[in-house]
Design an enzyme around this catalytic site. Structure first.
Site, PDB file in Angstrom:
ATOM      1  N   TYR A 171       6.147  12.131 -12.528  1.00 52.39           N
ATOM      2  CA  TYR A 171       4.806  11.616 -12.308  1.00 52.39           C
ATOM      3  C   TYR A 171       3.739  12.498 -12.969  1.00 52.39           C
ATOM      4  O   TYR A 171       2.622  12.047 -13.200  1.00 52.39           O
ATOM      5  CB  TYR A 171       4.479  11.509 -10.821  1.00 52.39           C
ATOM      6  N   PHE A 202       5.403  -3.224  -2.183  1.00 55.45           N
ATOM      7  CA  PHE A 202       4.621  -4.420  -2.496  1.00 55.45           C
ATOM      8  C   PHE A 202       5.052  -5.043  -3.825  1.00 55.45           C
ATOM      9  O   PHE A 202       4.393  -5.953  -4.333  1.00 55.45           O
ATOM     10  CB  PHE A 202       3.127  -4.080  -2.571  1.00 55.45           C
ATOM     11  N   ASN A 214      -7.104   3.768  -4.012  1.00 59.55           N
ATOM     12  CA  ASN A 214      -8.267   3.228  -3.309  1.00 59.55           C
ATOM     13  C   ASN A 214      -8.287   3.774  -1.878  1.00 59.55           C
ATOM     14  O   ASN A 214      -7.371   3.517  -1.103  1.00 59.55           O
ATOM     15  CB  ASN A 214      -8.177   1.698  -3.293  1.00 59.55           C
ATOM     16  N   ASN A 248      -3.304   1.033   4.837  1.00 60.26           N
ATOM     17  CA  ASN A 248      -1.840   1.128   4.853  1.00 60.26           C
ATOM     18  C   ASN A 248      -1.315   1.962   6.009  1.00 60.26           C
ATOM     19  O   ASN A 248      -0.144   1.828   6.381  1.00 60.26           O
ATOM     20  CB  ASN A 248      -1.340   1.713   3.529  1.00 60.26           C
TER      21      ASN A 248
END
Length: 305
Positions: A83, A223, A270, A277
């Site tokens: 990442y 998701f 965000n 969440n």
């Protein structure tokens, strides 16, 4: 100073403002049930069932959003060498500790060795430790199957023995045979298998198989991932349940993961979505509604690595 977990539990129901590490203030709704019981790993350590994923975040975003996630209530943070944001993740963790929000022992950090480092796995572990700069890694995974991955796993075991890593596991190994190829050479049984899991790809066969080892299954892309989220969040069944429970489609999917026995790591840059969440502990899907989501399974993965 009382830690944040105890503070929230004492506060009970209600709403209050917190400073968010992603750049603005946000509301956090007091929960009836602050945290679902942690998963007791076969390594002896406890791992939170709900975490924050940092894929696609750069170092600056990772630092700010990890701090916000920890202030919101998340205790599991997921990163990887691939990442390119381990420094930012570590900075966010240290900021939360320095602000006395919580202690290092209350935070669970996962990283992964990427295929480009499989020829030098011991060095890769040191590089991640140096970049994170948080003392130790709670969980380190082989990022995906590849040449030399069995030797990589042996390096992870050496990391455990040296006190650099607490728990180890594998990622993107999807079948019992995939798991056993690593497990047969292991002295330490993998504690976690982190795979793509979501309502359209549930892979309950692997989850059932791993129960005899006490190995947890963790869901990335809950998701559906970039470009595929509407295939899940826009699904009519998910939308219908969101309306019924007065929750968002994302919260329905996260809650399904938790009740289905997965550890789950939704990600976002965000701040409002990060807070959203986490707010999944004040409702429970019924058995019938869990069956409705189970029926969405199409054994359909969006990634093939």
């Amino acid at each position: 100073m009382i830690n944040r977990r105890k503070f929230l539990m004492l506060l009970g129901a209600g709403t209050f403002s917190i400073f968010t590490g992603c750049g603005e203030s946000s509301k956090f709704a007091g929960e009836k049930n602050f945290a679902m019981e942690d998963f007791k790993l076969n390594s002896g350590y406890k791992m939170p069932r709900l975490g924050f994923g940092t894929w696609t975040l750069n170092d600056e975003q990772a630092e700010n959003c990890v701090l916000h996630a920890l202030k919101t209530g998340f205790r599991l943070i997921d990163t990887a060498r691939y990442y390119g944001n381990e420094k930012g993740v570590g900075a966010g963790v240290r900021a939360a500790i320095n602000e006395n929000i919580l202690t290092r022992e209350e935070i669970f950090v996962t990283s992964k060795i990427m295929p480009g480092n499989y020829n030098q796995p011991d060095a890769a572990i040191e590089n991640s430790l140096d970049a994170l700069n948080i003392g130790y890694v709670d969980l380190m995974l082989i990022h995906q199957p590849g040449y030399n991955d069995e030797k990589v796993y042996k390096a992870l075991e050496r990391g455990v023995k040296a006190g650099k890593i607490r728990s180890i596991g594998i990622s993107n190994y999807y079948t019992p045979a995939d798991f056993e190829r690593i497990n047969k050479i292991a002295e330490i049984v993998p504690a976690v298998v982190q795979n793509e899991n979501h309502p359209l790809y549930q892979n309950s066969k692997l989850q059932s198989y791993l129960k005899k080892y006490g190995t947890a299954v963790e869901s990335w892309y809950p998701f559906g991932g970039r470009g595929n989220t509407q295939k899940i969040l826009g699904n009519s069944t998910i939308i219908e349940l969101a309306k019924f429970y007065k929750k968002t489609p994302a919260q329905i999917v996260i809650r399904w993961n938790l009740q289905a026995g997965y550890i789950v790591i939704p990600g976002s840059k965000n701040p409002a979505h990060i807070t959203e969440n986490f707010n999944v502990f004040d409702f429970e899907l019924s058995a019938d509604d869990m069956k409705k989501i189970a029926a969405l399974n199409k054994n359909r993965r969006f990634e093939n690595w």
